[in-house]
Design a protein around this motif. Structure first.
Motif, PDB file in Angstrom:
ATOM      1  N   VAL A 100       4.877  -3.670 -35.088  1.00 28.16           N
ATOM      2  CA  VAL A 100       3.753  -2.886 -35.287  1.00 28.16           C
ATOM      3  C   VAL A 100       2.946  -2.722 -34.067  1.00 28.16           C
ATOM      4  N   ALA A 101       2.963  -3.845 -33.102  1.00 31.78           N
ATOM      5  CA  ALA A 101       2.003  -3.956 -31.958  1.00 31.78           C
ATOM      6  C   ALA A 101       2.762  -2.736 -30.946  1.00 31.78           C
ATOM      7  N   ASN A 102       4.016  -2.608 -30.834  1.00 31.65           N
ATOM      8  CA  ASN A 102       4.795  -2.043 -30.066  1.00 31.65           C
ATOM      9  C   ASN A 102       4.461  -0.513 -30.475  1.00 31.65           C
ATOM     10  N   GLU A 103       4.602  -0.119 -31.732  1.00 35.00           N
ATOM     11  CA  GLU A 103       4.390   1.070 -32.134  1.00 35.00           C
ATOM     12  C   GLU A 103       3.037   1.745 -31.869  1.00 35.00           C
ATOM     13  N   LEU A 104       2.174   0.775 -32.093  1.00 29.59           N
ATOM     14  CA  LEU A 104       0.768   1.128 -31.915  1.00 29.59           C
ATOM     15  C   LEU A 104       0.248   1.538 -30.299  1.00 29.59           C
TER      16      LEU A 104
END
Lengths: 357, 175
Positions: free
Chosen positions: A146-150
């Motif tokens: 999730v962090a990487n995508e955001l």
């Protein structure tokens, strides 16, 4: 997303009675692992870091980042922290959505919050952007996804300060490189009772992991919660950092479980008594301090995990750790309360929640 | 050198406590030793904060002369006092003094993680932007509004180049 100055999407009184999805105790190993958190620090290219940013620059940063975050397509709500009163800012701190530093800072600043409160992005904290992903249980890979995508989505909109050799540039050199801090919050009552916790500290420090309390940097280990996180951010990949914690945490979980088994075998009656007393006080007290609440909730949490308490769920206990704090109590009650009145309100809320189940 | 168990500064007091017949060596710095000897010992589960550790490492840094970052004007001693750099260009400006610190903190000095998908090689225009902003502030301070306006337009142009947002002027951003 609400525009600047509007607080229409933020209703502190309603928020105080609900809980972030990360407290639901439905993640892996959530009997011991309270939560997994990944924080990503970024700065916008072309702007000075916060220490050199004047009022106009701060305002422009908030405006630019808010617009860019809206464009990412994530369903996010902006809260203008600058316009919050002390109690509402504290409410966000208690919910782990913002840091004490952001709550107490001055000038234009804000936070952008996702559904279920598992995403929060602080604007104008120590760095321009501090993204946080918070999940229930041991969920290192899911959090990072999730962090990487955001991070990628935001990077489509703006350019971050990046150096070929040093990686992502941060205000403090302790965060330069990946800019990420991976932390796992562990509930380790058995290791604390048997004084084995010091060994965890020593072992963690040897491999460059930090051990902290519930509210991070400098906080005490309230309620037997210990946060384990990486200290190094330069010279290793994000996956290395995830693997480091992924390797260590199961060992600590195994250690805590073994000590729990030993306590059950050798000190069962003492443990039964401790848990029953904790439950007794929490369900009948008329006035109780925050400190005592944390301490007793920790025993009840252990009791639920060991099958000694069956009428309460882990999720309820998790929520109570947050909801019995000072700002939550006052927002739940809908009024400002002095210390004595707060202790009474805390006891009343505990009785209500614990007899609900 | 033994480090203090609480804050990682140089330990000056070395004692051995006997807990349950086990000898436990304890090393403390001057400040923490004072608390220990006066009975206000830090709780066992208190650990040194990263900020305290950084402060100790910064204390050990001695720059030959107090350089200033030509982009944001922060001095190296200011950085040392607050532990925070002033802009991305500080990493270049203070590189010589920063590298030993970075190696001390991270035991490494080369990024091995993810990289921006978009071209990150815009550091020249980044530095220029920070520099122009600082010039604009100075122009406003000396009430030279003509220069300030020219600088403002130049900043807006560079910003639009660097980020994806449309060219905006200071008037727009006050809406």
């Amino acid at each position: 997303m609400a525009t600047e100055g509007e607080q229409s999407a933020f209703f502190p009184q309603d928020m105080a009675k609900t809980s972030g999805a990360w407290l639901s105790a439905d993640g892996p190993e959530s009997d011991i692992v309270f939560s997994t958190r990944i924080r990503v620090a970024r700065n916008l290219a072309g702007f000075p870091f916060m220490s050199q940013a004047d009022a106009d620059t701060r305002a422009q940063l908030v405006q630019t980042l808010k617009a860019a975050l809206t464009e990412t397509g994530h369903n996010l709500t902006f809260i203008n922290v600058e316009s919050l009163d002390e109690l509402d800012a504290q409410l966000l701190v208690e919910r782990q959505l913002i840091s004490r530093e952001l709550a107490q800072a001055e000038g234009a600043r804000g936070v952008v919050i996702g559904e279920g409160e598992s995403i929060s992005v602080m604007l104008n904290e120590e760095d321009h952007v501090r993204m946080q992903i918070l999940h229930s249980g041991l969920s290192l890979e899911q959090c990072w996804d999730v962090a990487n995508e955001l991070d990628d989505d935001l990077e489509e909109q703006v350019s971050f300060s990046f150096d070929e050799k040093l990686g992502y540039l941060t205000a403090c050199p302790t965060n330069v490189g990946t800019g990420i801090r991976v932390s796992v919050m562990l509930h380790l009552p058995a290791l604390r009772i048997t004084r084995e916790i010091q060994k965890v500290h020593t072992a963690a420090q040897k491999i460059n992991l930090a051990v902290r309390g519930l509210y991070g940097e400098g906080s005490q280990a309230m309620g037997d919660f210990y946060q384990i996180s990486n200290q190094v951010t330069l010279g290793c990949s994000e996956q290395d950092l995830l693997n480091n914690l992924g390797d260590v945490v199961p060992n600590i979980l195994g250690y805590e479980r073994r000590v729990r088994d030993l306590l059950l075998r050798d000190n069962r009656s003492q443990l039964d008594d401790q848990v029953a007393r904790a439950m007794g006080i929490l369900t009948s007290a008329r006035s109780i301090t925050s400190e005592e609440t944390m301490h007793l909730l920790s025993s009840v949490r252990l009791g639920v995990n060991l099958g000694m308490v069956t009428e309460v769920s882990i999720a309820t206990v998790n929520e109570l750790f947050i909801q019995t704090q000072r700002s939550h109590l006052q927002r739940i009650q809908g009024q400002t309360l002095e210390s004595d009145a707060r202790n009474e309100a805390r006891a009343a809320w505990l009785r209500e929640r614990l007899s609900d189940n | 050198m033994k480090k203090c168990r609480h804050c990682s500064r140089r330990a000056t007091l070395h004692v051995t406590e006997i807990n349950d017949n086990v000898a436990v060596p304890i090393h403390l710095c001057d400040d923490c030793a004072h608390g220990y000897l006066n009975g206000s010992n830090a709780p066992e589960d208190e650990v040194p904060t990263q900020a305290a550790e950084l402060a100790a490492k910064l204390e050990a840094l001695v720059a030959d002369e107090d350089e200033e970052c030509s982009n944001c004007n922060i001095s190296f001693s200011q950085f040392r006092d607050q532990g925070r750099l002033g802009c991305a260009a500080c990493y270049d400006e203070f590189r010589q003094d920063l590298m030993p610190l970075l190696e001390n903190i991270h035991e490494d000095s080369t990024h091995a993680g993810k990289r921006p998908r978009r071209n990150p090689g815009q550091s020249a225009s980044e530095s220029q932007l920070v520099h122009l902003r600082s010039e604009q502030r100075k122009a406003i301070d000396r009430e030279d509004y003509e220069s300030a306006a020219t600088l403002r337009d130049e900043i807006a142009r560079l910003e639009a180049e660097l980020h994806n947002f449309p060219i905006s002027t200071a008037e727009d951003s006050n809406d």
